[in-house]
Design an enzyme around this catalytic site. Structure first.
Site, short mmCIF file in Angstrom:
data_model
loop_
_atom_site.label_atom_id
_atom_site.label_comp_id
_atom_site.label_asym_id
_atom_site.label_seq_id
_atom_site.Cartn_x
_atom_site.Cartn_y
_atom_site.Cartn_z
N LYS A 170 -6.19 -6.06 -9.45
CA LYS A 170 -5.30 -5.73 -10.56
C LYS A 170 -5.79 -6.36 -11.87
O LYS A 170 -5.72 -5.75 -12.92
CB LYS A 170 -3.86 -6.15 -10.25
CG LYS A 170 -3.23 -5.24 -9.21
CD LYS A 170 -1.78 -5.56 -8.95
CE LYS A 170 -1.21 -4.64 -7.89
NZ LYS A 170 0.07 -5.09 -7.36
N LYS B 186 -6.15 3.49 -1.41
CA LYS B 186 -4.82 3.72 -0.82
C LYS B 186 -3.96 4.59 -1.76
O LYS B 186 -4.14 4.56 -2.98
CB LYS B 186 -4.13 2.39 -0.50
CG LYS B 186 -3.64 1.65 -1.70
CD LYS B 186 -2.66 0.53 -1.34
CE LYS B 186 -2.17 -0.06 -2.65
NZ LYS B 186 -1.29 -1.15 -2.60
N LYS C 26 1.52 4.13 -6.12
CA LYS C 26 2.44 4.58 -7.18
C LYS C 26 1.75 4.57 -8.55
O LYS C 26 2.08 5.36 -9.41
CB LYS C 26 3.63 3.61 -7.28
CG LYS C 26 4.56 3.62 -6.11
CD LYS C 26 5.83 2.84 -6.49
CE LYS C 26 6.48 2.21 -5.27
NZ LYS C 26 6.17 0.79 -5.10
P1 TYM Z 1 5.16 -1.73 -2.87
O1 TYM Z 1 6.31 -1.39 -3.77
O2 TYM Z 1 3.78 -1.53 -3.43
O3 TYM Z 1 5.24 -0.91 -1.53
C1 TYM Z 1 6.41 -0.90 -0.71
C2 TYM Z 1 5.97 -0.86 0.75
O4 TYM Z 1 5.14 0.27 0.99
C3 TYM Z 1 3.90 -0.14 1.59
N1 TYM Z 1 2.82 0.75 1.09
C4 TYM Z 1 2.01 1.45 1.87
N2 TYM Z 1 1.91 1.56 3.22
C5 TYM Z 1 0.95 2.38 3.71
N3 TYM Z 1 0.10 3.09 2.93
C6 TYM Z 1 0.16 3.02 1.57
N4 TYM Z 1 -0.67 3.75 0.82
C7 TYM Z 1 1.14 2.16 0.99
N5 TYM Z 1 1.47 1.84 -0.29
C8 TYM Z 1 2.50 0.97 -0.21
C9 TYM Z 1 3.70 -1.58 1.13
O5 TYM Z 1 2.85 -2.28 2.02
C10 TYM Z 1 5.13 -2.10 1.15
O6 TYM Z 1 5.49 -2.51 2.45
N6 TYM Z 1 4.72 -6.70 -3.10
C11 TYM Z 1 5.48 -5.62 -2.47
C12 TYM Z 1 6.98 -5.72 -2.70
C13 TYM Z 1 7.56 -7.03 -2.27
C14 TYM Z 1 7.78 -7.47 -0.94
C15 TYM Z 1 8.35 -8.76 -1.07
C16 TYM Z 1 7.51 -6.91 0.32
C17 TYM Z 1 8.03 -8.00 -3.12
N7 TYM Z 1 8.49 -9.05 -2.39
C18 TYM Z 1 8.69 -9.51 0.07
C19 TYM Z 1 7.86 -7.68 1.45
C20 TYM Z 1 8.45 -8.95 1.32
C21 TYM Z 1 5.00 -4.31 -3.06
O7 TYM Z 1 4.49 -4.26 -4.15
O8 TYM Z 1 5.32 -3.21 -2.32
#
Ligand code: TYM
Length: 327
Positions: A111, A194, A197
């Site tokens: 990032k 991957k 968003k």
């Molecule tokens: P975020 O918002 O990017 O994604 C939410 C969840 O979706 C999963 N994910 C994917 N899984 C498979 N293939 C993909 N292409 C893909 N893109 C996203 C992510 O692994 C996630 O489970 N940092 C985290 C949010 C967060 C969080 C936490 C998660 C903040 N605090 C504490 C768990 C525990 C994030 O940006 O997720």
């Protein structure tokens, strides 16, 4: 009951990677655990979103979680910034975190390298500490996430163990949970990256709000590989991704799909993937658009989630403050 904690950044609409990699397993696990699902708006601030968009996406993502089957009768659903304690605990934990470990995080490096104006906020480096706080604040035993969160989960476990070393039994050490086969859904346009968003190329991302025509079009124009063989393998990232998506949607193993579509053309196979995606996404989209208009109901669900959650956060924070010697 084991405690489950996980979150999602409300930076944009939710896509198929979020659903297959994370949310779908949450809907199953919420029945066997005490679940805390939150919209990670404090994490979203690291991307400097426009305030009006962040506010709108936060409510829209709440509607989408409900549309996907997250049920407020089983789970606590809340907005991270509305519960006090996440940032306090993150500060305490930051004093137990090595700078080197943060600097080695691949998500931070990626990032930071992609910031066009060269400005890398300290929040980006600190992001995994806030994640650890989100998880440890509720004494999580289980954290279901996609594969891209693996390093962050390892840091969380390290921090829990380090802190417990000095102050025994403060935090349970949480176990990550990655869904089998679909923990990493790739972009339809660039199957070596991957599905994300923040991808500016929306053609590579299947949003759960996409209409049937758009879903079919995106899958029809998905990048495939040279050759005609329909099989999974490292030399075939495009077909492997589509096979993985179809396997996840139909719950049929990849090997069986390879046999079934072995004689089909890429076009025919993509048709089958598109129809499976339409069948899975259609009902979610319809529920989502119905819920999106029910602003008061969504606010009520989040207020209830916040109320129940704050009480839990207060207990952990009081214990940690006490152990650290804060008056
Ligand atoms: P975020 O918002 O990017 O994604 C939410 C969840 O979706 C999963 N994910 C994917 N899984 C498979 N293939 C993909 N292409 C893909 N893109 C996203 C992510 O692994 C996630 O489970 N940092 C985290 C949010 C967060 C969080 C936490 C998660 C903040 N605090 C504490 C768990 C525990 C994030 O940006 O997720």
């Amino acid at each position: 009951m084991p405690v489950l904690v996980t979150g999602l950044q409300p930076t944009a609409e939710i896509h198929l990677g979020n659903y297959l990699g994370a949310i779908r397993s949450w809907t199953v696990l919420q029945r066997r655990t005490e679940s805390f699902f939150f919209l990670a708006d404090l994490h979203a601030l690291t991307t400097a979103p426009e305030p009006e968009k962040l506010r709108a996406h936060t409510l829209d993502c709440a509607a989408m979680l409900l549309a996907c089957g997250i049920d407020p009768n089983f789970a606590h659903i809340f907005v991270q910034s509305q519960v006090h304690g996440h940032t306090d605990l993150a500060w305490f934990l930051s004093c137990w975190t090595s700078l080197g470990q943060l600097e080695r995080m691949t998500q931070f490096k990626d990032k930071a390298a992609r910031r066009e104006d060269g400005f890398v906020g300290a929040g980006l480096l600190y992001y995994p500490v806030l994640m650890a706080a989100d998880i440890l604040l509720y004494g999580a035993n289980l954290v279901p996430v996609g594969e891209d969160q693996r390093q962050h989960l390892e840091l969380t476990r390290d921090l829990a163990i380090r802190f417990n070393g000095a102050h025994p039994d403060t935090f349970p050490v949480p176990e990550p949970f990655y869904p089998e086969n679909c923990a990493r859904v790739m972009s339809l346009q660039n199957p070596t990256a991957k599905m994300s968003k923040s991808d500016p190329n929306r053609a590579g991302v299947l949003f759960l709000s996409d209409d049937d025509g758009t879903i079919r079009k995106k899958i029809r124009s998905a990048v495939t590989d040279s050759g005609r063989e329909l099989r999974s393998g490292p030399d075939k990232p495009g077909i492997s991704n589509l096979l993985q998506i179809l396997a996840a949607l139909t719950e049929e193993p990849v090997a069986q799909l390879e046999r079934r579509y072995g004689d089909s053309s890429y076009g025919e196979f993509k048709g089958a993937v598109a129809e499976a995606a339409v069948a899975a996404i259609g009902p979610i989209r319809e529920k989502y658009f119905a819920l999106k208009c029910q602003r008061d109901y969504l606010l009520d669900v989040l207020a209830e989630g916040r109320r129940a959650t704050q009480a839990r956060a207060d207990v952990t924070l009081a214990a940690v403050r006490d152990r650290l010697g804060l008056l």
